[in-house]
Write an enzyme that holds these catalytic residues in place. Structure first.
Site, PDB file in Angstrom:
ATOM      1  N   GLU A 170      89.126  -5.286  30.236  1.00 26.75           N
ATOM      2  CA  GLU A 170      88.966  -3.919  30.745  1.00 26.75           C
ATOM      3  C   GLU A 170      90.072  -3.583  31.742  1.00 26.75           C
ATOM      4  OE1 GLU A 170      84.281  -3.055  29.973  1.00 26.75           O
ATOM      5  OE2 GLU A 170      84.794  -3.674  31.996  1.00 26.75           O
ATOM      6  N   GLU A 272      82.623  -4.781  23.542  1.00 26.25           N
ATOM      7  CA  GLU A 272      81.365  -4.915  24.279  1.00 26.25           C
ATOM      8  C   GLU A 272      80.490  -3.709  23.966  1.00 26.25           C
ATOM      9  OE1 GLU A 272      81.847  -5.339  28.490  1.00 26.25           O
ATOM     10  OE2 GLU A 272      83.381  -6.898  28.313  1.00 26.25           O
TER      11      GLU A 272
END
Ligand code: CA
Length: 564
Positions: A170, A272
């Site tokens: 991320e 995710e």
């Protein structure tokens, strides 16, 4: 300030079970689960059961349900000077190697997820590993190459079957303590090269990936991808975080996947995703998602639906797979008081007290248990939930029955609230609150009085041109109370070529945006942005349209409503 109270009554499709897939997911669509915490879980006494109710190895249960891939994160050194683990699974390279080797024996491949930090790296923090403190970005390139290659080698030496390596986690705001986009891109390029070199040395093919989130801000994703290209990064794929309660609707997910594939030539996967099967807490430590969310119920069926719909949308958009996050992170027991020493000793909570020294801002005194137990794929006692049976069916090419459509329509059913946009449908001839700017010589827009092209009333903002168009239409609202707002607009049109349509909202110096696309006449699109925090009193809402000559459309009925 003049405010117009309205009740938005939006024509809706009722939410009912969606039909079976016309075509099942691509047979090679990766169905994965992040199992990073498993070793800490086992050390803490967590047990898992198979579909027959027999105690079983969690990875075996996943494999029996059609899971073909695991994901395992790697923190450089998640331990303090005395060797105490930071928690969150104490995920160093040894745990990844152990998990990967166990998974490989079951035929599962591994996605290695390097954070390049000693603890959680995410959209709010990208701390450099302790060992890299004080290094320049250039020095980190050398350290990152060595760490990546040595770690991958250790995982492969252990018997792991690695099919993909994620260089950073991320990394929207930075990586390894670096914030400059170009510097981060160079680090990622080095990480990808380390993966290539280690794979080549072994005659293996291992794909490279970056991992991004905040897909509602696609412009930032494009900046990062452009920087990666400029840095010459040999990166095959982009993993995206997509949590339905945070990251918008499936239509936007699909559009982002399609755009990355088409414009940047990369494979895309959902790195995710998750959804709660309950709002209860299982371990005495509060959960990230503890209140009801849209667009699904917090039930086993809602969880199953959320994952199946993500897989279907991703598959339809050409993505290569989806990984569920926190699938095995179950409670180690119901009593936080009894759990605490276990969390401290085994690292099965989100953070231990020992992490506070490394990450004082985020851990501090807030260490404790699992904040994700209500989103695992096993119930609080370790029995598989409906989602795992659904994964098995997906893996067999069947779309499970009983999948609920996202409740987005119902969510918008009666957005009752004060619409704070002035003259939101352009019906009032006084339109000075609206600012329309053409970024090219041609001015293609007007306020058109033609009910068939209007969403409400008879007037809409209309555009058409013989020349290429590039314009914005926006309104700045002032005097807003601090709070959370939702903004939307309606759009229809067609003949969109080379078109980029973006709905945006800017508040407190931060711009949120969502792409949308006109399809055909009177087929109304409804770009919507939620969760816009406003503290400074101002919110600008608008649409940016770029398209080739002869595109046409109308915009109508803008809304800004305070939701919290
Ligand atoms: Ca919990």
């Amino acid at each position: 300030m003049k405010r117009i109270a309205i009740l938005l009554l939006i024509a809706l499709l009722p939410a009912f079970a969606v039909p079976a897939l016309a075509e099942p997911l691509p047979t090679d669509f990766m169905l994965g689960v992040d199992v990073s915490e498993l070793i800490a879980q086992e050390a803490s006494g967590a047990v898992y059961f198979d579909a027959d109710g027999n105690e079983a190895d969690a990875l075996t249960v996943l494999a029996e349900h059609g899971v073909g891939h695991i994901r395992a994160r790697v923190w450089n050194d998640p331990f303090d000077a005395n060797g105490h683990g930071y928690g969150g699974g104490n995920c160093d390279v040894r745990t990844a190697a152990t998990l990967s080797a166990r998974a490989a024996k079951l035929g599962l491949k591994t996605l290695v997820d390097f954070h390049y930090s000693d603890f959680w790296a995410d959209p709010s923090r990208q701390l450099a590993p302790k060992a890299w403190a004080g290094m320049s970005a250039e020095e980190k390139e050398g350290a990152l190459y060595a760490f990546t290659r040595e770690s991958l080698a250790a995982i492969l030496d252990s018997g792991g079957d690695v099919d993909r390596v994620q260089v950073g986690n991320e990394t929207n705001i930075g990586m390894a303590g670096e914030e400059d986009t170009d510097a981060v891109a160079r680090l990622i390029a080095v990480g990808c090269r380390a993966v290539r070199d280690e794979a080549a040395a072994r005659g293996l093919e291992i794909a490279t990936a970056i991992h991004l989130t905040n897909i509602l801000k696609y412009s930032r994703i494009e900046e990062i991808l452009a920087a990666l290209d400029a840095a010459g990064a040999d990166c095959d794929s982009v993993g995206l975080s997509y949590y339905p309660y945070w990251h918008g609707g499936l239509d936007n997910l699909k559009r982002v996947i399609e755009s990355i594939r088409a414009d940047w030539g990369k494979d895309v996967f959902v790195a995710e995703t998750a959804w709660p099967f309950t709002l209860e807490d299982g371990d005495g430590w509060g959960n990230v998602v503890g209140e009801a969310q849209k667009p699904y119920a917090a039930t086993p069926r809602g969880q199953m639906s959320a994952f199946c719909n993500v897989c279907r949308a991703a598959g339809e958009a050409g993505a290569i797979g989806a990984y569920y996050w926190g699938g095995i992170w179950t409670p180690i027991g119901p009593d936080a008081g009894k759990n605490l020493p276990v969390w401290e000793a085994c690292g099965s909570g989100w953070a231990s007290s020992y992490a506070a020294g490394y990450d004082p801002d985020n851990v501090g005194e807030d260490y404790g248990g699992c904040a994700w137990d209500n989103q695992a794929m096993f119930d609080f006692d370790g029995h598989p939930l409906a989602i795992l049976d659904a994964v098995r069916q997906l893996s067999e090419g069947t779309f499970p029955e009983g999948v609920e459509a996202p409740d987005e329509d119902e969510a918008a059913e009666e957005v009752e609230g004060e619409n704070l946009v002035l003259n939101p449908g352009f019906e009032d001839a006084e339109r000075s609150m609206w600012v329309a700017r053409s970024n090219v010589e041609d001015v293609p827009f007007d306020y058109q009085d033609y009910a068939a092209d209007a969403h409400g009333g008879s007037i809409a903002f209309h555009y058409w041109s013989k020349a290429d168009m590039d314009f914005t239409l926006e309104q700045t609202l002032t005097g807003l109370e601090p709070g959370t707002y939702e903004a939307g607009a309606w759009s229809q049109g067609g003949d969109m070529k080379d078109a980029e349509l973006t709905f945006y909202a800017t508040a407190d110096g931060e711009t949120f945006e969502v792409p949308f696309m006109n399809t055909s006449w009177a087929n109304w699109q409804h770009p919507l942005l939620t969760g816009i925090a406003v503290t400074g009193g101002e919110l600008t809402v608008g649409v940016h349209i770029r398209c080739a000559a002869l595109g046409w459309g109308t915009l109508d009925d803008f809304t800004v409503i305070r939701t919290d």
